[in-house]
Design a protein around this motif. Structure first.
Motif, mmCIF file in Angstrom:
data_model
loop_
_atom_site.group_PDB
_atom_site.id
_atom_site.type_symbol
_atom_site.label_atom_id
_atom_site.label_comp_id
_atom_site.label_asym_id
_atom_site.label_seq_id
_atom_site.Cartn_x
_atom_site.Cartn_y
_atom_site.Cartn_z
ATOM 1 N N ARG A 184 -40.536 -52.075 8.956
ATOM 2 C CA ARG A 184 -39.613 -52.133 7.833
ATOM 3 C C ARG A 184 -40.230 -52.022 6.760
ATOM 4 N NH1 ARG A 184 -36.380 -57.656 9.605
ATOM 5 N NH2 ARG A 184 -38.413 -58.270 10.048
ATOM 6 N N GLN A 229 -40.717 -53.021 2.552
ATOM 7 C CA GLN A 229 -40.602 -53.987 1.932
ATOM 8 C C GLN A 229 -41.213 -55.414 2.719
ATOM 9 O OE1 GLN A 229 -40.122 -54.396 -1.549
ATOM 10 N NE2 GLN A 229 -40.000 -51.932 -1.413
ATOM 11 N N GLN A 230 -42.159 -55.187 3.301
ATOM 12 C CA GLN A 230 -43.044 -56.382 4.085
ATOM 13 C C GLN A 230 -44.420 -56.131 4.130
ATOM 14 O OE1 GLN A 230 -41.735 -56.929 7.964
ATOM 15 N NE2 GLN A 230 -42.276 -55.008 8.786
ATOM 16 N N THR A 265 -45.665 -49.836 1.291
ATOM 17 C CA THR A 265 -44.567 -50.889 1.395
ATOM 18 C C THR A 265 -43.140 -50.119 1.253
ATOM 19 O OG1 THR A 265 -44.804 -51.740 -0.680
ATOM 20 C CG2 THR A 265 -45.991 -52.718 1.041
ATOM 21 N N PRO A 282 -46.561 -51.498 9.764
ATOM 22 C CA PRO A 282 -46.691 -52.323 9.301
ATOM 23 C C PRO A 282 -47.938 -52.573 8.375
ATOM 24 C CG PRO A 282 -45.643 -53.048 11.271
ATOM 25 C CD PRO A 282 -46.035 -51.456 11.116
ATOM 26 N N CYS A 342 -42.271 -58.031 -2.171
ATOM 27 C CA CYS A 342 -41.681 -57.771 -1.028
ATOM 28 C C CYS A 342 -41.971 -58.983 -0.096
ATOM 29 C CB CYS A 342 -42.355 -56.591 -0.125
ATOM 30 S SG CYS A 342 -44.235 -56.752 -0.096
ATOM 31 N N ALA A 343 -41.501 -58.919 1.094
ATOM 32 C CA ALA A 343 -41.759 -59.852 1.976
ATOM 33 C C ALA A 343 -43.120 -60.475 2.433
ATOM 34 C CB ALA A 343 -40.730 -60.099 3.371
ATOM 35 N N VAL A 344 -43.678 -61.352 2.637
ATOM 36 C CA VAL A 344 -44.948 -61.851 3.157
ATOM 37 C C VAL A 344 -44.731 -62.379 4.618
ATOM 38 C CG1 VAL A 344 -47.173 -62.946 2.905
ATOM 39 C CG2 VAL A 344 -46.002 -61.857 0.875
ATOM 40 N N CYS A 345 -45.201 -62.001 5.727
ATOM 41 C CA CYS A 345 -45.340 -62.470 6.786
ATOM 42 C C CYS A 345 -46.688 -62.974 7.236
ATOM 43 C CB CYS A 345 -44.730 -61.512 7.799
ATOM 44 S SG CYS A 345 -43.374 -60.576 7.319
ATOM 45 N N PRO A 383 -41.020 -65.063 7.782
ATOM 46 C CA PRO A 383 -41.358 -64.214 6.493
ATOM 47 C C PRO A 383 -41.100 -65.098 5.134
ATOM 48 C CG PRO A 383 -40.167 -62.832 8.034
ATOM 49 C CD PRO A 383 -39.999 -64.367 8.448
ATOM 50 N N TYR A 437 -40.933 -65.413 0.896
ATOM 51 C CA TYR A 437 -40.591 -64.601 -0.415
ATOM 52 C C TYR A 437 -41.016 -65.492 -1.679
ATOM 53 C CZ TYR A 437 -37.574 -61.759 2.560
ATOM 54 O OH TYR A 437 -37.134 -61.278 3.815
#
Length: 365
Positions: free
Chosen positions: A152, A154-155, A222, A229, A256-259, A303, A305
């Motif tokens: 996806r 923005q991660q 990203t 990913p 972006c989202a950080v996992c 995730p 933010y």
């Protein structure tokens, strides 16, 4: 006490003395008054005993258990099994895997003229397969927790870093595009000819120009919905899976989202830490292939933010705390790049000046 003893001979204490004290008649001093440097010695001894930075990059060998006549024959039997049976079998599996991989990858990578999307998909699956062969060559037992990562925009995924095999263990499940230091030899060949097909980005930590290029490529990667990913090891160096050093903020200012991904190895079977200053990656792999197994747990966390009013540095520390808590690691306030660079001369001079001022204070008394 950084660099203090090395430069004391060149330290001119008179530079710090007031002019009237030099011209005045010297007082009678006791030797203990001048040589009482117990605060400095205490600081130095404390730094030696409790060096939380050096401990992050030390491999702790297991305690010997073959110390008596009953256990020693069992240990010898284990050595013969690991080196005489398991190692040749694992080497054969790895060799066969490489032959199959190159037989399929090279025609697809260099001769495919059809749909580019299908070519990328086939290359991703082949890279995942080859990483699975690597894990099989160590008799890897990996338990994954949490939802499998998806492609996806923005991660970005961030993980603690123990060895280059972290990437292999994560890659066998999902084709990540990793940010990695350039390496020479056969590892560099794999980077250039194979891993670039999954979108990996290479850098040289000694080149300031590379940092700007990598930052730009990160933002571009990203944004793509079809890109693999993005995986980053924000510690920037391998740590011994007992501690976690400070995270670089680059992955946390992308908007972006950080996992978070937490990786914990079981040291009963083998210590997976790679000390790149003392051992080549080839010998590191040999050590893994002559062990009983590589056992580890991988947790894919929720995730996260950037919160309102939170800086990227605070965001990085919050993510580091989550990974440390999940993997059972100890947080230390050190920059991992100190492993590669000497301390600043200003820090040494500040320590020297502080020592000189303490000596002057005692002289005045």
């Amino acid at each position: 006490m950084v660099g203090l003893g090395a430069d004391l001979d060149h330290l001119n204490i008179e530079e710090y003395l007031p002019e009237e004290s030099i011209q005045a008649e010297p007082k009678k001093l006791h030797l203990n008054d001048f040589l009482d440097i117990s605060p400095t010695l205490t600081e130095a001894a404390g730094a030696i005993i409790d060096d939380s930075f050096t401990r992050c990059f030390k491999s702790n060998p297991p305690e010997p258990w073959n110390w008596n006549i009953y256990l020693f024959p069992l240990w010898c039997l284990g050595v013969m099994i690991r080196y005489g049976l398991l190692f040749p079998l694992r080497l054969a599996i790895l060799t066969a895997g490489w032959i199959v991989f190159f037989a399929a990858f090279l025609p697809v990578h260099f001769l495919w003229t059809g749909n580019t999307k299908w070519r990328c998909k086939i290359e991703r699956k082949l890279v995942e397969m080859m990483c699975g062969v690597f894990v099989a060559s160590w008799t890897g037992v990996v338990k994954y927790h949490g939802p499998r990562p998806s492609r996806r925009p923005q991660q970005v995924f961030v993980a603690n870093h123990t060895s280059m095999i972290d990437f292999i263990i994560l890659e066998q499940m999902t084709a990540f595009a990793v940010i990695m230091q350039k390496h020479p030899g056969w590892v560099g060949f794999i980077q250039k000819t194979i891993l670039e097909s999954v979108g990996c980005i290479w850098f040289n930590r000694t080149e300031a120009k590379d940092r700007e290029i990598v930052a730009r490529k990160l933002r571009e990667h990203t944004q793509g919905a079809d890109n693999n990913p993005l995986l980053i090891f924000p510690e920037g160096t391998c740590v011994n899976n007992q501690y976690t050093v400070m995270f670089k903020k680059g992955a946390f200012e992308l908007g972006c989202a950080v996992c978070p991904v937490a990786i914990k190895y079981n040291k009963i079977f083998v210590d997976a830490f790679w000390n790149s200053k003392k051992q080549s990656f080839t010998m590191h792999l040999v050590r893994l292939m002559t062990s009983w197994a590589v056992v580890c747990d991988v947790w894919y966390l929720e995730p996260q933010y950037l919160r309102d009013g939170e800086t990227p540095i605070e965001f990085a520390e919050r993510i580091r705390g989550m990974i440390a808590a999940r993997a059972g690691l100890k947080k230390v306030p050190w920059d991992g790049y100190l492993k590669y660079f000497r301390p600043s001369p200003k820090l040494t001079e500040r320590k020297q000046q502080k020592f000189a001022e303490s000596v002057l204070h005692r002289l005045e008394k």
